[in-house]
Design a protein around this motif. Sequence first.
Motif, short mmCIF file in Angstrom:
data_model
loop_
_atom_site.label_atom_id
_atom_site.label_comp_id
_atom_site.label_asym_id
_atom_site.label_seq_id
_atom_site.Cartn_x
_atom_site.Cartn_y
_atom_site.Cartn_z
N VAL A 271 0.86 -1.17 0.00
CA VAL A 271 0.00 0.00 0.00
C VAL A 271 0.90 1.23 0.00
N VAL A 272 0.64 2.17 -0.90
CA VAL A 272 1.45 3.38 -0.99
C VAL A 272 0.59 4.57 -0.59
N CYS A 273 1.00 5.24 0.46
CA CYS A 273 0.26 6.39 0.96
C CYS A 273 1.06 7.65 0.65
N PHE A 274 0.45 8.56 -0.08
CA PHE A 274 1.12 9.81 -0.45
C PHE A 274 0.77 10.91 0.55
N SER A 275 1.80 11.52 1.11
CA SER A 275 1.62 12.63 2.03
C SER A 275 1.41 13.90 1.21
N ILE A 276 0.16 14.40 1.22
CA ILE A 276 -0.18 15.62 0.46
C ILE A 276 -1.10 16.47 1.32
N PRO A 277 -0.54 17.30 2.19
CA PRO A 277 -1.38 18.10 3.07
C PRO A 277 -1.81 19.45 2.50
N PHE A 278 -1.29 19.81 1.32
CA PHE A 278 -1.64 21.09 0.70
C PHE A 278 -2.12 20.84 -0.73
N ALA A 279 -3.10 21.62 -1.15
CA ALA A 279 -3.74 21.38 -2.43
C ALA A 279 -2.99 21.95 -3.62
N ASP A 280 -2.10 22.91 -3.39
CA ASP A 280 -1.40 23.55 -4.50
C ASP A 280 -0.01 23.99 -4.06
N ALA B 258 -1.64 15.17 6.35
CA ALA B 258 -0.91 15.43 7.59
C ALA B 258 0.36 16.22 7.27
N PRO B 259 0.57 17.31 7.99
CA PRO B 259 -0.25 17.75 9.12
C PRO B 259 -1.34 18.72 8.69
N VAL B 260 -2.40 18.77 9.47
CA VAL B 260 -3.38 19.83 9.35
C VAL B 260 -2.92 20.97 10.25
N ILE B 261 -2.72 22.14 9.66
CA ILE B 261 -2.30 23.32 10.40
C ILE B 261 -3.48 24.27 10.47
N PRO B 262 -4.09 24.43 11.63
CA PRO B 262 -5.29 25.26 11.75
C PRO B 262 -5.07 26.66 11.18
N GLY B 263 -6.01 27.07 10.34
CA GLY B 263 -5.94 28.39 9.74
C GLY B 263 -5.10 28.43 8.48
N ILE B 264 -4.47 27.32 8.11
CA ILE B 264 -3.63 27.27 6.92
C ILE B 264 -4.22 26.34 5.86
N ASN C 237 -12.29 20.65 15.84
CA ASN C 237 -13.44 19.75 15.74
C ASN C 237 -14.17 19.93 14.43
N ALA C 238 -14.22 21.17 13.93
CA ALA C 238 -14.85 21.43 12.64
C ALA C 238 -14.05 20.78 11.51
N ALA C 239 -12.72 20.84 11.62
CA ALA C 239 -11.86 20.21 10.61
C ALA C 239 -12.06 18.69 10.61
N ARG C 240 -12.16 18.12 11.80
CA ARG C 240 -12.38 16.68 11.91
C ARG C 240 -13.73 16.28 11.31
N LYS C 241 -14.76 17.06 11.60
CA LYS C 241 -16.10 16.77 11.05
C LYS C 241 -16.10 16.92 9.54
N LEU C 242 -15.38 17.92 9.03
CA LEU C 242 -15.28 18.13 7.59
C LEU C 242 -14.61 16.93 6.92
N PHE C 243 -13.53 16.46 7.55
CA PHE C 243 -12.83 15.28 7.01
C PHE C 243 -13.75 14.07 7.04
N GLN D 38 -8.74 23.22 3.01
CA GLN D 38 -8.44 22.47 1.79
C GLN D 38 -8.81 20.99 1.89
N ILE D 39 -9.32 20.57 3.04
CA ILE D 39 -9.61 19.15 3.27
C ILE D 39 -10.52 18.56 2.19
N PRO D 40 -11.67 19.17 1.85
CA PRO D 40 -12.52 18.58 0.81
C PRO D 40 -11.82 18.45 -0.53
N THR D 41 -11.08 19.49 -0.93
CA THR D 41 -10.38 19.46 -2.22
C THR D 41 -9.34 18.33 -2.26
N LEU D 42 -8.59 18.19 -1.19
CA LEU D 42 -7.56 17.15 -1.14
C LEU D 42 -8.17 15.76 -1.22
#
Length: 334
Positions: free
Chosen positions: A166-175, A211-217, A297-303, A221-225
């Motif tokens: 299994v290959v997991c790509f670390s991509i915490p930013f959309a652009d 990962a990581p999710v940086i609050p306010g940064i 908590n909002a970020a977690r619910k969004l994810f 972008q969670i839905p897009t990613l």
Amino acid sequence: MRRVENPENPYERYSSEYLGEAPRARLEVYEETITGTVISSSFDGTSRDRLTVNCYRGCIHACTYCFARRYHEFLGYGAGTDFETKIVAKINAPEVLRRELKTTRRKIRKLEFSFATDPYIPIEATYQLTRRCLETCAEFGIRAIIVTKSPLVTRDIDVLKRMNAVVCFSIPFADTKSSKPFELYAPIPEARFRAMKTVSDAGIPTGLALAPVIPGINDSQIPTLLETARENGASYAFMSLLHIDSESIAEYFIAKTRELVPTKVGRVINALKRERGGKLIHGTFAERENGRTEQWNAARKLFDMHFARLGYKEFMRREEEPVEKPIAVQGRLF
């Protein structure tokens, strides 16, 4: 430990867009011969430990948030620029892994590559330590779980297909614009998504490490990613909050954030302190992941909402029985 004065430049073998921007500072590569174990264990807050293999120390990707920076201090180096410019290659890692797998009485079903550095940093193009370790795992019928930021993993599709990897790509930013201040020399997000599609199209399960999710940064972008990863074949996904567990990492992360995105540093610091009771550094895994504020908590619910909507599966947590007692604690690596 032997210093390699002038190692072959792996950037000359691949395009810069493929592997990322070369570090501005002079890269120093050292070769280490392991005398102990190459399999280590790390506790991730679940009911089991994770068995990991690290063929390198330090990481050329230079992510400012990397929690593994503190491990470089065990070598007498700094957790800042030393981490991305003084790289150690464990040149006999494949041989040590083979010896361990032949002699251990423990039932090892899977090994993770990697925990303390990306298994596909650019010098892997020359050393091929990760590839040789994967070939050994394939011979012993051991599944590999790979977490990487590098498209170089596509080189090893032939091996990965033989071992149910299994290959997991670390991509915490959309652009690229949002990733660049935090992932200085890592491959751009677009290149990682293309690699994800290549691996997925080859029939190898892939996942997204948000990962990581940086609050306010990047929490917005969670839905897009999740959507982009799904479009490129990902079937697994997980997210986690920024991991800062030492003063040196906190100092470096804040300094680089202030330098590269000065208008956002206050937002980041304040959000993290709210999450952690006025501190930047968390003490336990639970403190890291259990949000205190509505923002997290909002970020977690969004994810969770988009995770369910898109039909993702939980990333390798309950699919397999736990392994037996760990072979070695993480500290034994250093």
